[in-house]
Design a protein around this motif. Structure first.
Motif, mmCIF file in Angstrom:
data_model
loop_
_atom_site.group_PDB
_atom_site.id
_atom_site.type_symbol
_atom_site.label_atom_id
_atom_site.label_comp_id
_atom_site.label_asym_id
_atom_site.label_seq_id
_atom_site.Cartn_x
_atom_site.Cartn_y
_atom_site.Cartn_z
ATOM 1 N N PHE A 17 18.667 40.669 -12.053
ATOM 2 C CA PHE A 17 18.626 39.510 -12.951
ATOM 3 C C PHE A 17 17.553 39.680 -14.020
ATOM 4 O O PHE A 17 17.790 39.434 -15.203
ATOM 5 N N LEU A 18 16.348 40.074 -13.590
ATOM 6 C CA LEU A 18 15.248 40.233 -14.563
ATOM 7 C C LEU A 18 15.564 41.336 -15.562
ATOM 8 O O LEU A 18 15.336 41.193 -16.769
ATOM 9 N N TRP A 19 16.080 42.455 -15.047
ATOM 10 C CA TRP A 19 16.419 43.561 -15.952
ATOM 11 C C TRP A 19 17.476 43.127 -16.958
ATOM 12 O O TRP A 19 17.377 43.401 -18.155
ATOM 13 N N SER A 20 18.496 42.423 -16.474
ATOM 14 C CA SER A 20 19.572 41.955 -17.353
ATOM 15 C C SER A 20 19.065 40.915 -18.342
ATOM 16 O O SER A 20 19.467 40.894 -19.515
ATOM 17 N N LEU A 21 18.177 40.025 -17.876
ATOM 18 C CA LEU A 21 17.658 38.964 -18.737
ATOM 19 C C LEU A 21 16.902 39.547 -19.924
ATOM 20 O O LEU A 21 17.128 39.144 -21.087
ATOM 21 N N PHE A 22 16.024 40.496 -19.654
ATOM 22 C CA PHE A 22 15.258 41.100 -20.746
ATOM 23 C C PHE A 22 16.165 41.888 -21.689
ATOM 24 O O PHE A 22 16.023 41.825 -22.913
ATOM 25 N N SER A 23 17.108 42.632 -21.126
ATOM 26 C CA SER A 23 17.984 43.424 -21.995
ATOM 27 C C SER A 23 18.899 42.523 -22.814
ATOM 28 O O SER A 23 19.151 42.773 -23.996
ATOM 29 N N VAL A 24 19.392 41.440 -22.203
ATOM 30 C CA VAL A 24 20.247 40.497 -22.938
ATOM 31 C C VAL A 24 19.470 39.805 -24.039
ATOM 32 O O VAL A 24 19.966 39.616 -25.157
ATOM 33 N N ALA A 82 24.821 46.398 -15.089
ATOM 34 C CA ALA A 82 23.623 47.057 -14.548
ATOM 35 C C ALA A 82 23.854 47.541 -13.122
ATOM 36 O O ALA A 82 23.485 48.671 -12.765
ATOM 37 N N TYR A 83 24.469 46.685 -12.300
ATOM 38 C CA TYR A 83 24.728 47.087 -10.912
ATOM 39 C C TYR A 83 25.708 48.258 -10.862
ATOM 40 O O TYR A 83 25.513 49.230 -10.117
ATOM 41 N N GLY A 84 26.761 48.171 -11.656
ATOM 42 C CA GLY A 84 27.720 49.269 -11.696
ATOM 43 C C GLY A 84 27.097 50.566 -12.178
ATOM 44 O O GLY A 84 27.396 51.649 -11.658
ATOM 45 N N GLN A 98 26.062 41.509 -18.154
ATOM 46 C CA GLN A 98 25.009 42.509 -18.122
ATOM 47 C C GLN A 98 24.583 42.809 -16.689
ATOM 48 O O GLN A 98 24.288 43.960 -16.340
ATOM 49 N N CYS A 99 24.550 41.773 -15.835
ATOM 50 C CA CYS A 99 24.220 41.995 -14.414
ATOM 51 C C CYS A 99 25.260 42.898 -13.756
ATOM 52 O O CYS A 99 24.920 43.828 -13.015
#
Length: 445
Positions: A155-162, A29-31, A25-26
């Protein structure tokens, strides 16, 4: 990797899947941010950085120009030096012929202000033909942030979405996972020889049919194995009788004193060999019918005409002074006539053997079934033996000799043929006082 995962518990697998999903997910998100930032404003609806910066600094530029115009007695550099303490970034006066990037130069000539995205510098043209350089202005977007803040954001964005995605996926597929694990464990137990293994009722619609098929397969395998074991023991017992007689007849043949006596023993040997061949033949025929997928030859049969013809064909096999009554419904049904002939003939011949003086054969349709009923006035079948009489090589009369004949397969054939027709066979007490054999087969109507 797959070998390692198979040895892990369910909770450990979940943790590995979650970490893997978070890393992916990280990256995604970056891509996605890079791709979004590279798209033109006409698609994203987000204006370019140089346009945003140029528009956001209009007030600042107007105030600087106003100060310069109001202080004609001072040089541009003096006015800028007086204003410098009020700004958080440097302001420099450049000559008009300073070398600028072509895109910045073009924008400066067109709008009077231009923003260099690479250096974060705003250029402003003045009435004196000088150029003001404002910056570098520290107003970077997220893609130009320092590594640590940007990594924390991703990381935070990916953590919540995951977490949200994983919770949704977990509740959506947890039943599928549990059903699949139960089915796999049941299959493993069946493969290890535990024929009583059955999977729990599946909760998911996807694996419910598979669980049902697996349980039915387990029941069928257990039935086949149990039947095969029973038949093997029974057949071994059946073979002992003619073999014992042959052994006796061979020993007596050597001791015979006359040609007539030898001829009698040879005749007995021939009869026992014939009996062995017949036993092997009927046994193999039964095994073949039991193990193979039997295709029914369905035919539209008029019940009354068929039953009367069948009863007439068995007249020669009736004992003396024996009464056979045939009752039939005047209707038609779709079934395999050859196999049904076998059912009725076996049951009627059985009645001729055990009944005292009367048997009644009835056939009729009931819903989607064709029912054959044979009543007799014989001794009947005791309740404790009613299931056993349909087993191969099973006989209530254990005194079978070469003259009485029979291997105990007649009723086994009846039950097997009924099951091939998706039906059943059973025995109860007859109104005549003897046995009532009932066979219900599924009609093809």
């Amino acid at each position: 990797m797959s070998v390692i995962l198979t040895k892990l518990t369910f909770s450990k697998r979940i943790i590995i899947y979650l970490i893997t999903l978070l890393i992916l997910q990280c990256i995604i998100a970056y891509g996605a941010l890079l791709v979004f930032d590279a798209l033109p404003p006409s698609i994203t609806g987000v204006p370019e950085d140089h346009t945003v910066q140029r528009d956001s600094q209009k007030g600042t530029v107007s105030l600087i120009r106003m100060q310069i115009n109001q202080n004609k007695n001072l040089s541009v550099q003096q006015v800028v030096d007086n204003l410098q303490p009020l700004f958080g970034y440097p302001i420099t006066v450049l000559e008009a012929d300073v070398l600028l990037p072509p895109s910045v130069k073009k924008e400066l000539d067109e709008y009077g202000t231009a923003y260099d995205e690479d250096l974060d510098i705003l250029y402003v043209s003045l009435d004196s033909h000088d150029i003001l350089k404002l910056g570098p202005i520290l107003m970077r977007d997220i893609l130009e942030s320092d590594f640590m803040p940007f990594s924390v954001f991703i990381f935070l964005w990916s953590l919540f979405s995951v977490a949200i995605f994983f919770i949704l996926i977990y509740f959506a597929f947890v039943h599928f996972w549990k059903d699949l694990v139960n089915i796999r464990k049941t299959a493993e137990r069946l493969g290890q020889g535990d024929l009583d293994a059955r999977t729990e009722d599946a909760r998911s619609w996807l694996f419910r049919p598979l669980a049902s098929v697996l349980n039915n397969m387990g029941v069928h395998i257990k039935h086949l194995v149990t039947t095969s074991e029973t038949i093997s023991h029974a057949m071994a017992h059946e073979l002992r009788t003619p073999l014992a007689r042959m052994r006796f007849e061979l020993s007596m043949l050597d001791e015979a004193r006359s040609d007539e006596e030898r001829l009698q023993y040879r005749k007995g040997l021939d009869e026992d060999i014939d009996e062995l061949e017949s036993l092997i033949k009927v046994s193999l025929s039964y095994f073949k019918m039991q193990q193979s997928q039997f295709e029914l030859n369905l035919t539209e049969v008029p019940l009354k005409e068929w039953s009367e013809k069948l009863c007439k064909s068995l007249t020669l096999f009736k004992p003396e002074n024996f009464e056979l009554e045939c009752n039939s419904q005047d209707d038609t049904a779709l079934f395999d006539i050859n196999l049904s002939d076998t059912i009725v003939k076996n049951l009627l011949l059985n009645a001729f053997k055990y009944a005292n003086s009367k048997a009644i054969f009835s056939v009729f349709k009931k819903e989607d079934k064709v029912v054959f009923v044979i009543d007799d006035d014989g001794p009947g079948v005791p309740i404790e033996f009613r299931d056993r009489v349909f087993m191969p090589f099973s006989r209530l009369d254990t005194s079978r000799t070469r003259t009485t004949g029979g291997y105990g397969l007649g009723l086994a054939y009846v039950k097997l043929i009924a099951e091939i027709h998706n039906g059943k066979a059973f025995v109860v007490t007859s109104p005549l006082g003897g046995a009532r054999f009932v066979v219900a087969i599924k009609s093809g109507d």
